[in-house]
Design a protein around this motif. Structure first.
Motif, PDB file in Angstrom:
ATOM      1  N   VAL A 227     -15.192  -9.349   3.643  1.00  0.00           N
ATOM      2  CA  VAL A 227     -14.813  -9.911   2.117  1.00  0.00           C
ATOM      3  C   VAL A 227     -15.929  -9.984   1.522  1.00  0.00           C
ATOM      4  N   ALA A 228     -16.393  -9.171   0.447  1.00  0.00           N
ATOM      5  CA  ALA A 228     -17.469  -9.569  -0.314  1.00  0.00           C
ATOM      6  C   ALA A 228     -16.810 -10.378  -1.449  1.00  0.00           C
ATOM      7  N   LEU A 229     -17.731 -11.630  -1.540  1.00  0.00           N
ATOM      8  CA  LEU A 229     -17.210 -12.756  -2.143  1.00  0.00           C
ATOM      9  C   LEU A 229     -17.338 -12.704  -3.743  1.00  0.00           C
ATOM     10  N   GLY A 230     -18.221 -11.877  -4.148  1.00  0.00           N
ATOM     11  CA  GLY A 230     -18.474 -11.339  -5.488  1.00  0.00           C
ATOM     12  C   GLY A 230     -17.764 -10.186  -5.901  1.00  0.00           C
ATOM     13  N   ASP A 231     -17.123  -9.624  -4.881  1.00  0.00           N
ATOM     14  CA  ASP A 231     -16.053  -8.394  -5.331  1.00  0.00           C
ATOM     15  C   ASP A 231     -15.026  -8.466  -4.230  1.00  0.00           C
ATOM     16  N   PRO A 232     -14.069  -9.436  -4.223  1.00  0.00           N
ATOM     17  CA  PRO A 232     -13.087  -9.687  -3.525  1.00  0.00           C
ATOM     18  C   PRO A 232     -11.792  -8.661  -3.646  1.00  0.00           C
ATOM     19  N   PRO A 233     -11.202  -8.503  -2.429  1.00  0.00           N
ATOM     20  CA  PRO A 233     -10.122  -7.585  -2.608  1.00  0.00           C
ATOM     21  C   PRO A 233      -8.913  -7.962  -3.266  1.00  0.00           C
ATOM     22  N   TRP A 234      -8.849  -9.369  -3.606  1.00  0.00           N
ATOM     23  CA  TRP A 234      -7.742  -9.917  -4.490  1.00  0.00           C
ATOM     24  C   TRP A 234      -8.187 -10.514  -5.594  1.00  0.00           C
ATOM     25  N   SER A 235      -7.401 -10.744  -6.643  1.00  0.00           N
ATOM     26  CA  SER A 235      -7.740 -11.610  -7.910  1.00  0.00           C
ATOM     27  C   SER A 235      -6.667 -12.530  -7.951  1.00  0.00           C
ATOM     28  N   PRO A 236      -6.694 -13.742  -8.659  1.00  0.00           N
ATOM     29  CA  PRO A 236      -5.805 -14.673  -8.854  1.00  0.00           C
ATOM     30  C   PRO A 236      -4.504 -14.232  -9.487  1.00  0.00           C
ATOM     31  N   ASP A 237      -4.506 -13.020 -10.087  1.00  0.00           N
ATOM     32  CA  ASP A 237      -3.357 -12.583 -10.897  1.00  0.00           C
ATOM     33  C   ASP A 237      -2.493 -11.776  -9.838  1.00  0.00           C
TER      34      ASP A 237
ATOM     35  N   PRO B  52      15.190  -9.274   3.124  1.00  0.00           N
ATOM     36  CA  PRO B  52      16.301 -10.384   2.663  1.00  0.00           C
ATOM     37  C   PRO B  52      15.524 -10.913   1.423  1.00  0.00           C
ATOM     38  N   LEU B  53      14.342 -11.133   1.381  1.00  0.00           N
ATOM     39  CA  LEU B  53      13.579 -11.881   0.196  1.00  0.00           C
ATOM     40  C   LEU B  53      13.485 -10.831  -1.072  1.00  0.00           C
ATOM     41  N   ALA B  54      13.379  -9.633  -0.838  1.00  0.00           N
ATOM     42  CA  ALA B  54      13.474  -8.387  -1.755  1.00  0.00           C
ATOM     43  C   ALA B  54      14.628  -8.611  -2.555  1.00  0.00           C
ATOM     44  N   GLU B  55      15.680  -8.619  -1.758  1.00  0.00           N
ATOM     45  CA  GLU B  55      17.113  -8.709  -2.447  1.00  0.00           C
ATOM     46  C   GLU B  55      17.284  -9.741  -3.249  1.00  0.00           C
ATOM     47  N   ARG B  56      16.356 -10.908  -3.198  1.00  0.00           N
ATOM     48  CA  ARG B  56      16.483 -12.256  -4.093  1.00  0.00           C
ATOM     49  C   ARG B  56      15.202 -12.256  -5.077  1.00  0.00           C
ATOM     50  N   ASP B  57      14.715 -10.806  -5.236  1.00  0.00           N
ATOM     51  CA  ASP B  57      13.967 -10.777  -6.245  1.00  0.00           C
ATOM     52  C   ASP B  57      12.192 -11.290  -6.006  1.00  0.00           C
ATOM     53  N   ILE B  58      11.947 -11.348  -4.615  1.00  0.00           N
ATOM     54  CA  ILE B  58      10.734 -11.767  -4.153  1.00  0.00           C
ATOM     55  C   ILE B  58      10.174 -10.795  -3.353  1.00  0.00           C
ATOM     56  N   GLN B  59       8.924 -10.361  -3.787  1.00  0.00           N
ATOM     57  CA  GLN B  59       8.321  -9.197  -3.362  1.00  0.00           C
ATOM     58  C   GLN B  59       7.501  -9.704  -2.000  1.00  0.00           C
ATOM     59  N   VAL B  60       7.368  -9.219  -0.802  1.00  0.00           N
ATOM     60  CA  VAL B  60       6.537 -10.036   0.129  1.00  0.00           C
ATOM     61  C   VAL B  60       5.412  -9.047   0.432  1.00  0.00           C
ATOM     62  N   HIS B  61       4.274  -9.533   0.348  1.00  0.00           N
ATOM     63  CA  HIS B  61       3.075  -8.723   0.304  1.00  0.00           C
ATOM     64  C   HIS B  61       2.230  -9.282   1.585  1.00  0.00           C
ATOM     65  N   HIS B  62       1.281  -8.181   2.244  1.00  0.00           N
ATOM     66  CA  HIS B  62       0.772  -8.487   3.427  1.00  0.00           C
ATOM     67  C   HIS B  62      -1.116  -8.891   2.874  1.00  0.00           C
ATOM     68  N   VAL B  63      -1.540 -10.075   3.259  1.00  0.00           N
ATOM     69  CA  VAL B  63      -2.705 -10.382   2.512  1.00  0.00           C
ATOM     70  C   VAL B  63      -3.338 -10.696   3.653  1.00  0.00           C
ATOM     71  N   PRO B  64      -4.259  -9.632   4.303  1.00  0.00           N
ATOM     72  CA  PRO B  64      -5.135  -9.910   5.629  1.00  0.00           C
ATOM     73  C   PRO B  64      -6.252 -10.725   5.540  1.00  0.00           C
ATOM     74  N   VAL B  65      -6.501 -11.944   5.814  1.00  0.00           N
ATOM     75  CA  VAL B  65      -7.467 -12.623   5.879  1.00  0.00           C
ATOM     76  C   VAL B  65      -8.312 -12.857   7.049  1.00  0.00           C
ATOM     77  N   ARG B  66      -8.243 -12.227   8.006  1.00  0.00           N
ATOM     78  CA  ARG B  66      -9.017 -12.255   9.320  1.00  0.00           C
ATOM     79  C   ARG B  66      -9.314 -10.969   9.890  1.00  0.00           C
ATOM     80  N   GLU B  67     -10.169 -10.891  10.514  1.00  0.00           N
ATOM     81  CA  GLU B  67     -10.643  -9.498  11.460  1.00  0.00           C
ATOM     82  C   GLU B  67     -10.823  -8.519  10.363  1.00  0.00           C
ATOM     83  N   ARG B  68     -11.784  -8.899   9.171  1.00  0.00           N
ATOM     84  CA  ARG B  68     -12.327  -7.880   8.169  1.00  0.00           C
ATOM     85  C   ARG B  68     -13.336  -8.574   7.483  1.00  0.00           C
TER      86      ARG B  68
END
Length: 288
Positions: free
Chosen positions: A37-47, A19-35
């Motif tokens: 995360v290298a804080l100096g080389d994180p899996p995500w960037s602010p962009d 439903p959100l894709a039909e309204r030009d919003i792409q939904v992404h899973h960003v897993p933050v638990r049970e993993r």
């Protein structure tokens, strides 16, 4: 196209994608638990993303993700924290003259004499509810003083581990044969409701908690206008943009039982026809 970060990959994530894709919003899973995360080389960037859906339920993991993602949230840290504190919510709503169950807040450690006084304020049975858990976890019903003190003893044992954090619980009146409703409010306006009901065999076996995660069935309903207004008043008082408001109704009284700032989205057919239009608009407002 707006990129929306969603920490939970379960029902809500799957239902909102198309439903959100039909309204030009792409939904992404960003897993933050049970993993890890290298804080100096994180899996995500602010962009990578423009906005977050609701702040992660595990607040420590949420803080890390928030620092790395640098995005606004539809429901931010403060709103999730407010809703998670059941006693704070009830205190705010009662001061605003909104109907809530009779409740006593207990901050451990508390002596037996004080607990006896609490129990004697109510007509048994009473409900004992950890102050900051979700999905009905740890909620118990005590029919007599011995059972009540036993439940409190177990909570005291848990609270002996100081890292537990919240060392409080609620004692509340029990409302027999109450009908349970989850009402959804988005940016101050009612967007749908479900009635949560246990299967008959579960009731016969003594089950009484109406959480969907514990087997209750959610059915879309047409909620009366005054009840819609009540749910909207709750969201306005707490200043939470996207809120699930749990109502209990007995025929004699209607009370606000709990709120949830990380509510599960049900099937689209159980909400108002414009639900996803309004949700997409709210997400765009936050992204801007």
């Amino acid at each position: 196209m707006i990129d929306l970060a969603v920490a939970n990959e379960k029902q809500t994530f799957r239902r909102m994608q198309e439903p959100l894709a039909e309204r030009d919003i792409q939904v992404h899973h960003v897993p933050v638990r049970e993993r890890t995360v290298a804080l100096g080389d994180p899996p995500w960037s602010p962009d990578d993303y423009d906005v977050g859906f609701v702040y992660p339920g595990r607040l420590m993991e949420g803080g890390v993700a928030d620092a790395l993602l640098e995005i606004p949230w539809l429901n931010d840290h403060e709103t999730v924290l407010t809703s998670r504190n059941k006693a704070e919510v009830l205190a705010r709503l009662e001061r605003a003259a909104l109907p809530v169950p009779e409740s006593v807040y207990v901050s451990n450690d508390v002596g037996e004499a004080e607990l006896v006084e609490v129990f004697e304020r109510f007509e048994p049975p009473v409900v004992v509810k950890p102050n900051s858990t979700t999905r009905g976890v740890g909620v118990a019903k005590a029919h007599d003083l011995d059972s009540f003190l036993g439940i409190c003893d177990y909570l005291s044992l848990v609270h002996d581990y100081k890292a537990t954090g919240d060392q409080s619980f609620l004692v509340q009146e029990y409302l027999p044969n109450a009908t349970d409703y989850r009402v959804m409010v988005l940016e101050g306006e009612y967007v749908g409701a479900v009635e949560r009901r246990l299967p008959d065999d579960a009731v016969r076996e003594g089950q009484w908690k109406h959480n969907v995660h514990r087997g209750a069935e959610a059915t879309g309903i047409d909620l009366p206008e005054p009840w819609r207004d009540l749910a909207e008043s709750v969201a306005a008082e707490l200043e939470i943009p996207f809120l699930g408001v749990d109502l209990l109704e007995t025929g004699e009284k209607l009370v606000i039982n709990e709120t949830n700032a990380r509510p599960t989205i049900d099937e689209e057919t159980k909400y108002e026809p414009e639900f996803y239009d309004r949700l997409a608009a709210a997400i765009r407002d936050v992204a801007d």
